[in-house]
Design a protein around this motif. Structure first.
Motif, PDB file in Angstrom:
ATOM      1  N   ARG A  75       0.860  -1.175   0.000  1.00 50.92           N
ATOM      2  CA  ARG A  75       0.000   0.000   0.000  1.00 50.92           C
ATOM      3  C   ARG A  75       0.901   1.232   0.000  1.00 50.92           C
ATOM      4  O   ARG A  75       1.743   1.400   0.886  1.00 50.92           O
ATOM      5  CB  ARG A  75      -0.927  -0.002   1.218  1.00 50.92           C
ATOM      6  CG  ARG A  75      -1.848  -1.215   1.255  1.00 50.92           C
ATOM      7  CD  ARG A  75      -2.659  -1.300   2.538  1.00 50.92           C
ATOM      8  NE  ARG A  75      -3.708  -0.287   2.563  1.00 50.92           N
ATOM      9  CZ  ARG A  75      -3.731   0.753   3.364  1.00 50.92           C
ATOM     10  NH1 ARG A  75      -2.719   0.970   4.198  1.00 50.92           N
ATOM     11  NH2 ARG A  75      -4.732   1.612   3.337  1.00 50.92           N
ATOM     12  N   GLN A  76       0.714   2.104  -0.992  1.00 47.82           N
ATOM     13  CA  GLN A  76       1.600   3.255  -1.113  1.00 47.82           C
ATOM     14  C   GLN A  76       1.551   4.167   0.106  1.00 47.82           C
ATOM     15  O   GLN A  76       2.556   4.776   0.467  1.00 47.82           O
ATOM     16  CB  GLN A  76       1.243   4.046  -2.374  1.00 47.82           C
ATOM     17  CG  GLN A  76       1.648   3.343  -3.657  1.00 47.82           C
ATOM     18  CD  GLN A  76       1.377   4.168  -4.882  1.00 47.82           C
ATOM     19  OE1 GLN A  76       0.464   4.998  -4.902  1.00 47.82           O
ATOM     20  NE2 GLN A  76       2.142   3.957  -5.936  1.00 47.82           N
ATOM     21  N   SER A  77       0.397   4.267   0.744  1.00 49.28           N
ATOM     22  CA  SER A  77       0.281   5.152   1.904  1.00 49.28           C
ATOM     23  C   SER A  77       1.145   4.706   3.073  1.00 49.28           C
ATOM     24  O   SER A  77       1.366   5.483   4.011  1.00 49.28           O
ATOM     25  CB  SER A  77      -1.183   5.245   2.345  1.00 49.28           C
ATOM     26  OG  SER A  77      -1.698   3.963   2.680  1.00 49.28           O
ATOM     27  N   ASP A  78       1.652   3.480   3.021  1.00 50.84           N
ATOM     28  CA  ASP A  78       2.540   2.988   4.082  1.00 50.84           C
ATOM     29  C   ASP A  78       3.994   3.361   3.838  1.00 50.84           C
ATOM     30  O   ASP A  78       4.853   3.050   4.672  1.00 50.84           O
ATOM     31  CB  ASP A  78       2.439   1.456   4.200  1.00 50.84           C
ATOM     32  CG  ASP A  78       1.076   0.988   4.663  1.00 50.84           C
ATOM     33  OD1 ASP A  78       0.386   1.757   5.361  1.00 50.84           O
ATOM     34  OD2 ASP A  78       0.698  -0.157   4.341  1.00 50.84           O
ATOM     35  N   HIS A  79       4.292   4.001   2.716  1.00 50.38           N
ATOM     36  CA  HIS A  79       5.682   4.216   2.339  1.00 50.38           C
ATOM     37  C   HIS A  79       5.961   5.662   1.948  1.00 50.38           C
ATOM     38  O   HIS A  79       6.843   5.934   1.125  1.00 50.38           O
ATOM     39  CB  HIS A  79       6.050   3.280   1.182  1.00 50.38           C
ATOM     40  CG  HIS A  79       5.851   1.837   1.493  1.00 50.38           C
ATOM     41  ND1 HIS A  79       6.746   1.088   2.230  1.00 50.38           N
ATOM     42  CD2 HIS A  79       4.815   0.994   1.195  1.00 50.38           C
ATOM     43  CE1 HIS A  79       6.292  -0.147   2.358  1.00 50.38           C
ATOM     44  NE2 HIS A  79       5.126  -0.234   1.752  1.00 50.38           N
ATOM     45  N   LEU A  80       5.255   6.598   2.548  1.00 45.59           N
ATOM     46  CA  LEU A  80       5.410   7.995   2.162  1.00 45.59           C
ATOM     47  C   LEU A  80       6.814   8.521   2.415  1.00 45.59           C
ATOM     48  O   LEU A  80       7.301   9.392   1.692  1.00 45.59           O
ATOM     49  CB  LEU A  80       4.387   8.859   2.903  1.00 45.59           C
ATOM     50  CG  LEU A  80       2.910   8.559   2.598  1.00 45.59           C
ATOM     51  CD1 LEU A  80       2.007   9.519   3.363  1.00 45.59           C
ATOM     52  CD2 LEU A  80       2.629   8.634   1.098  1.00 45.59           C
TER      53      LEU A  80
END
Length: 293
Positions: A75-80
């Protein structure tokens, strides 16, 4: 030689439709036929439109279609923080700048310029950035940021292209005009694209190249509407020292009027078709894919 790695990367900003089914099934078929792996990535950086119920629906629809993926979902939101680091790298090389004009102001500036002559537009038809962000001094930028003025971080395309030189990519599918083989990248056609925003430390262009590299994706299979976006992706890959996968752009499914399917097109939504009794095998037929061997 390691097996190829594919990925399906939907955004949870609506329910999946037949176009998504085609892309997911095609990726799964290619991974299976090559002995490769298929990854699932949730591209949820747009926090204003992405919803948990849409993400859950993605899992349900893929399970119903028979599309299985390998490993954990990314999930991209976990890797900001990873994306922030990439922005910092580009900023350190003087390749990005803040632009403070709103969308309405940009539209007004473009309209003014087009009273004199046509203003350049990108392959999607959007006008190039017409503002003065690149011309502001460091002190002026700092003052506006300190005042809380919203801004977008844009890539200085002229400087980036000059630094990178000529780039290309290997195309196993086809572009809008049937392009295939070695394709020369044309990132300058996009103007000074947005790399991140004040409230979101990344953009589609930036996060997708970072994720593909970190996940070891070797083949990107996606719709032909993203064909020329690959030019920007190749540029960012070069600037950030990331590997380049091969690309396979596929034709888009269209509605009866010839329009590209969208998540607002309810008649082609997978949930609606499933509720009407359509089977996964029939979905394969509808999107033009043979039964898996």
């Amino acid at each position: 030689m390691p097996p190829p790695v594919f990925r399906f990367a939907p955004s949870p900003n609506g329910y999946l439709h037949l176009g998504h089914a085609y892309s997911a099934l095609l990726n799964a078929d290619l991974a299976r036929a090559s002995g490769g792996r298929l990854l699932l990535r949730i591209e949820d950086i747009d926090r204003t439109r992405c919803r948990p119920q849409f993400e859950q629906a993605i899992y349900e629809d893929l399970f119903w279609l028979g599309v299985a993926w390998d490993g954990e979902v990314r999930r991209q939101s976990d890797h900001l923080e990873l994306y922030r680091d990439a922005v910092t790298q580009l900023a350190a090389r003087g390749l990005i700048y803040p632009a403070f004009e709103s969308r309405a102001e940009i539209a007004r500036l473009v309209a003014e310029k087009e009273t004199v002559a046509p203003w350049p537009r990108d392959p999607d038809g959007a006008p190039h950035y017409p503002g003065i962000g690149k011309q502001l001094s460091a002190a002026q930028r700092a003052e506006l940021i300190a005042a809380g003025v919203p801004y977008a971080l844009r890539l200085d395309m002229t400087a980036a292209v000059e630094l990178a030189g000529e780039l290309n990519w290997q195309e196993l599918g086809c572009g809008p005009a049937g392009e295939a083989g070695t394709i020369m990248a044309r990132p300058e056609a996009w103007g000074d694209v947005i790399i991140a925003r004040k409230e979101t430390p990344t953009s589609y262009h930036l996060s997708v190249v970072i994720d593909d590299a970190l996940q070891g994706v070797t083949e990107v299979v996606r719709g032909a509407d993203l064909f020329w976006s690959t030019s920007v992706h190749r540029l960012l890959q070069h600037l950030l020292g990331l590997p380049a996968p091969v690309y396979r752009h596929h034709a888009l499914l269209r509605d009866a009027e010839g329009r590209k399917l969208s998540k607002s097109t309810g008649s082609t939504g997978l949930r609606k078709l499933r509720a009407a009794g359509v089977t996964p095998a029939e979905i394969r037929t509808m999107v033009g894919l043979a039964a898996p061997v």
